[in-house]
Design an enzyme around this catalytic site. Sequence first.
Site, PDB file in Angstrom:
ATOM      1  N   GLY A   1     -30.893  13.932  13.309  1.00 34.97           N
ATOM      2  CA  GLY A   1     -32.320  13.652  13.301  1.00 34.97           C
ATOM      3  C   GLY A   1     -32.570  12.360  14.059  1.00 34.97           C
ATOM      4  O   GLY A   1     -31.688  11.504  14.139  1.00 34.97           O
TER       5      GLY A   1
ATOM      6  N   GLN B   1     -37.093   4.846  16.534  1.00 36.20           N
ATOM      7  CA  GLN B   1     -35.695   4.514  16.842  1.00 36.20           C
ATOM      8  C   GLN B   1     -35.425   4.404  18.339  1.00 36.20           C
ATOM      9  O   GLN B   1     -34.376   3.907  18.739  1.00 36.20           O
ATOM     10  CB  GLN B   1     -34.755   5.567  16.236  1.00 36.20           C
ATOM     11  CG  GLN B   1     -34.763   5.549  14.726  1.00 36.20           C
ATOM     12  CD  GLN B   1     -33.753   6.536  14.187  1.00 36.20           C
ATOM     13  OE1 GLN B   1     -34.052   7.718  14.055  1.00 36.20           O
ATOM     14  NE2 GLN B   1     -32.547   6.070  13.906  1.00 36.20           N
TER      15      GLN B   1
ATOM     16  N   CYS C   1     -27.416   6.271   9.497  1.00 37.70           N
ATOM     17  CA  CYS C   1     -28.567   6.181  10.396  1.00 37.70           C
ATOM     18  C   CYS C   1     -28.089   5.658  11.745  1.00 37.70           C
ATOM     19  O   CYS C   1     -27.321   4.695  11.791  1.00 37.70           O
ATOM     20  CB  CYS C   1     -29.601   5.228   9.785  1.00 37.70           C
ATOM     21  SG  CYS C   1     -31.081   5.047  10.781  1.00 37.70           S
ATOM     22  N   LEU C   2     -28.550   6.282  12.826  1.00 39.90           N
ATOM     23  CA  LEU C   2     -28.114   5.850  14.163  1.00 39.90           C
ATOM     24  C   LEU C   2     -28.538   4.411  14.442  1.00 39.90           C
ATOM     25  O   LEU C   2     -27.925   3.739  15.264  1.00 39.90           O
ATOM     26  CB  LEU C   2     -28.708   6.777  15.232  1.00 39.90           C
ATOM     27  CG  LEU C   2     -28.231   8.235  15.183  1.00 39.90           C
ATOM     28  CD1 LEU C   2     -29.004   9.073  16.182  1.00 39.90           C
ATOM     29  CD2 LEU C   2     -26.730   8.322  15.431  1.00 39.90           C
TER      30      LEU C   2
ATOM     31  N   HIS D   1     -35.406  11.484   5.315  1.00 47.60           N
ATOM     32  CA  HIS D   1     -34.877  10.292   6.001  1.00 47.60           C
ATOM     33  C   HIS D   1     -35.717   9.974   7.248  1.00 47.60           C
ATOM     34  O   HIS D   1     -36.123   8.833   7.461  1.00 47.60           O
ATOM     35  CB  HIS D   1     -33.405  10.534   6.363  1.00 47.60           C
ATOM     36  CG  HIS D   1     -32.763   9.412   7.115  1.00 47.60           C
ATOM     37  ND1 HIS D   1     -31.742   8.648   6.587  1.00 47.60           N
ATOM     38  CD2 HIS D   1     -32.992   8.918   8.354  1.00 47.60           C
ATOM     39  CE1 HIS D   1     -31.395   7.722   7.477  1.00 47.60           C
ATOM     40  NE2 HIS D   1     -32.128   7.870   8.568  1.00 47.60           N
ATOM     41  N   GLU D   2     -35.976  11.003   8.055  1.00 49.13           N
ATOM     42  CA  GLU D   2     -36.729  10.783   9.307  1.00 49.13           C
ATOM     43  C   GLU D   2     -38.192  10.452   9.023  1.00 49.13           C
ATOM     44  O   GLU D   2     -38.789   9.614   9.702  1.00 49.13           O
ATOM     45  CB  GLU D   2     -36.625  12.004  10.228  1.00 49.13           C
ATOM     46  CG  GLU D   2     -35.205  12.376  10.655  1.00 49.13           C
ATOM     47  CD  GLU D   2     -34.404  11.209  11.222  1.00 49.13           C
ATOM     48  OE1 GLU D   2     -35.009  10.294  11.823  1.00 49.13           O
ATOM     49  OE2 GLU D   2     -33.175  11.192  11.037  1.00 49.13           O
TER      50      GLU D   2
ATOM     51  N   HIS E   1     -38.672   6.910   8.397  1.00 47.93           N
ATOM     52  CA  HIS E   1     -38.715   6.075   9.607  1.00 47.93           C
ATOM     53  C   HIS E   1     -40.150   5.902  10.110  1.00 47.93           C
ATOM     54  O   HIS E   1     -40.499   4.846  10.631  1.00 47.93           O
ATOM     55  CB  HIS E   1     -37.882   6.702  10.735  1.00 47.93           C
ATOM     56  CG  HIS E   1     -36.425   6.341  10.690  1.00 47.93           C
ATOM     57  ND1 HIS E   1     -35.979   5.037  10.743  1.00 47.93           N
ATOM     58  CD2 HIS E   1     -35.309   7.111  10.625  1.00 47.93           C
ATOM     59  CE1 HIS E   1     -34.644   5.034  10.708  1.00 47.93           C
ATOM     60  NE2 HIS E   1     -34.219   6.272  10.620  1.00 47.93           N
TER      61      HIS E   1
HETATM   62 NI    NI Z   1     -32.229   6.925  10.435  1.00 48.58          NI
END
Ligand code: NI
Length: 189
Positions: free
Chosen positions: A46, A51, A98-99, A140-141, A144
């Site tokens: 995701g 991000q 998380c990236l 999660h997304e 963000h």
């Molecule tokens: Ni994340």
Amino acid sequence: MSILPIVTYNDPVLRKKAEPVKENSEQLQNLIDAMFDTMYNSQGVGLAAPQIGQSLQIFVTDPDAITEEDEPSVGPLVFINPEIISKTGENLKMEEGCLSIPEVRDDVVRPEKVIIRYLNRNFEEEELEADGWMARVIQHEYDHLQGILFLDHLSAFKRRLHRSRLKKIESGSIETEYPLVPKKAGQEK
Ligand code: NI
């Protein structure tokens, strides 16, 4: 292919509530393509627009890489101006990463099922009921887009355990397999 660098922990854009997308455009479609390229390149499941430094209410997902055998394949999806309209089921503990916070992983408790309403990439309204990994990735997304990181769901004690790693990410002294937005001088602390 258009791979964009990923913004990391402590960048202010990750803490802002993202702006709604007003209209479809070629630019928006290009951005969505670039988000998928960037997500696949970093082996993420995701990715949310903040991000990549864009404070817009868009996220993309493709959880198939982590989907369990007994779960249906979901494939790539685009969520524009999403709204989670219900959260139900048990509270489940699952490990998240998380990236934007490379190599930090921890258990997060979230509801098992969600219903989300959103615009797809053709700007058509859709509603999706998700559970399992997909419900996890969506929550999660979606966070963000509200300026929330998975770390915020951890206890202060658990967060402290990640402190030295987070400091390294903040100072930009980490290496990843995918490009990151370089830390600006003065942003380091
Ligand atoms: Ni994340």
